[in-house]
Design a protein around this motif. Structure first.
Motif, PDB file in Angstrom:
ATOM      1  N   ALA A 114       0.761  -1.236  -0.395  1.00  0.00           N
ATOM      2  CA  ALA A 114      -0.199  -0.101  -0.018  1.00  0.00           C
ATOM      3  C   ALA A 114       0.875   1.116   0.019  1.00  0.00           C
ATOM      4  O   ALA A 114       2.065   1.475   0.218  1.00  0.00           O
ATOM      5  CB  ALA A 114      -1.001   0.135   1.269  1.00  0.00           C
ATOM      6  N   LEU A 115       0.244   2.417  -0.007  1.00  0.00           N
ATOM      7  CA  LEU A 115       0.923   4.256   0.109  1.00  0.00           C
ATOM      8  C   LEU A 115       0.390   3.783   1.182  1.00  0.00           C
ATOM      9  O   LEU A 115      -0.766   4.700   1.483  1.00  0.00           O
ATOM     10  CB  LEU A 115       0.670   4.827  -1.447  1.00  0.00           C
ATOM     11  N   PHE A 116       1.327   5.097   2.135  1.00  0.00           N
ATOM     12  CA  PHE A 116       0.647   6.217   2.958  1.00  0.00           C
ATOM     13  C   PHE A 116       1.809   7.242   2.847  1.00  0.00           C
ATOM     14  O   PHE A 116       2.711   7.760   2.328  1.00  0.00           O
ATOM     15  CB  PHE A 116       2.372   5.213   3.785  1.00  0.00           C
ATOM     16  N   GLN A 117       0.590   8.061   3.141  1.00  0.00           N
ATOM     17  CA  GLN A 117       0.370   9.547   2.609  1.00  0.00           C
ATOM     18  C   GLN A 117       1.038  10.170   4.381  1.00  0.00           C
ATOM     19  O   GLN A 117       0.201  10.154   5.240  1.00  0.00           O
ATOM     20  CB  GLN A 117      -0.569  10.547   2.230  1.00  0.00           C
ATOM     21  N   ASP A 118       2.164  10.610   4.174  1.00  0.00           N
ATOM     22  CA  ASP A 118       2.679  11.246   5.184  1.00  0.00           C
ATOM     23  C   ASP A 118       1.975  13.056   5.735  1.00  0.00           C
ATOM     24  O   ASP A 118       1.153  13.147   4.653  1.00  0.00           O
ATOM     25  CB  ASP A 118       4.324  11.575   5.103  1.00  0.00           C
ATOM     26  N   GLU A 119       2.589  13.471   6.797  1.00  0.00           N
ATOM     27  CA  GLU A 119       1.656  14.818   7.461  1.00  0.00           C
ATOM     28  C   GLU A 119       2.040  16.254   5.807  1.00  0.00           C
ATOM     29  O   GLU A 119       1.564  16.974   6.318  1.00  0.00           O
ATOM     30  CB  GLU A 119       2.565  15.290   8.231  1.00  0.00           C
ATOM     31  N   GLN A 120       3.633  15.501   5.110  1.00  0.00           N
ATOM     32  CA  GLN A 120       3.712  16.651   4.266  1.00  0.00           C
ATOM     33  C   GLN A 120       3.182  16.410   3.132  1.00  0.00           C
ATOM     34  O   GLN A 120       3.529  17.269   1.442  1.00  0.00           O
ATOM     35  CB  GLN A 120       5.394  16.413   4.037  1.00  0.00           C
TER      36      GLN A 120
END
Length: 140
Positions: A114-120
């Protein structure tokens, strides 16, 4: 005239010291012999069937051992293992020396699920254990 009796424990001690010296000289000679110079890496992807996320040159650089320079007897496998495991794409590694000149690396690479989107807003991969690793970038 009778011969003096030699204590068998003294004979045994000298015998073992001699054997130890011969082994020591042999190991020293082997560790300096060009016969045991690292000639090649054999890299096995244990996950199989997937493209390796790192190329062979990058894996060699991370391992810190250069073919043609290091002697197999002087390579510290634990240090090489720690260096490789510090790379985020590598989940597990088994290393062995195959004499006279091959270092075998059996590598299990992390597989993104999967892909994870960080805070930035950046995207990173996520593996099946939930570990975030490796930046995801779109290439044209």
């Amino acid at each position: 005239m009778t011969r003096p009796k030699i204590d068998s424990s003294i004979v045994a001690a000298f015998f073992f010291m001699g054997i130890t010296a011969v082994i020591g000289v042999g190991l020293t000679a082997a560790s300096r012999s060009p016969l045991f110079i690292l000639q090649r890496f054999e890299i096995q992807d244990l996950a199989g069937g997937h493209d390796m996320p790192l190329d062979i040159r990058e894996i060699q650089r991370i391992a810190g051992e250069v073919p043609g320079k290091a002697n197999l007897f002087s390579i510290d496998l634990e240090r090489v293992e720690k260096r490789l495991l510090a790379q985020e794409w590598i989940a597990a590694v088994a290393i062995q020396k195959r004499f006279p000149g091959t270092l075998v690396l059996q590598i299990t690479f992390r597989q993104p699920v999967a892909l994870f989107q960080d805070e930035q807003g950046g995207l990173e991969y996520l593996d099946s254990s939930g570990r975030v690793f490796g930046d995801f970038t779109l290439s044209a």
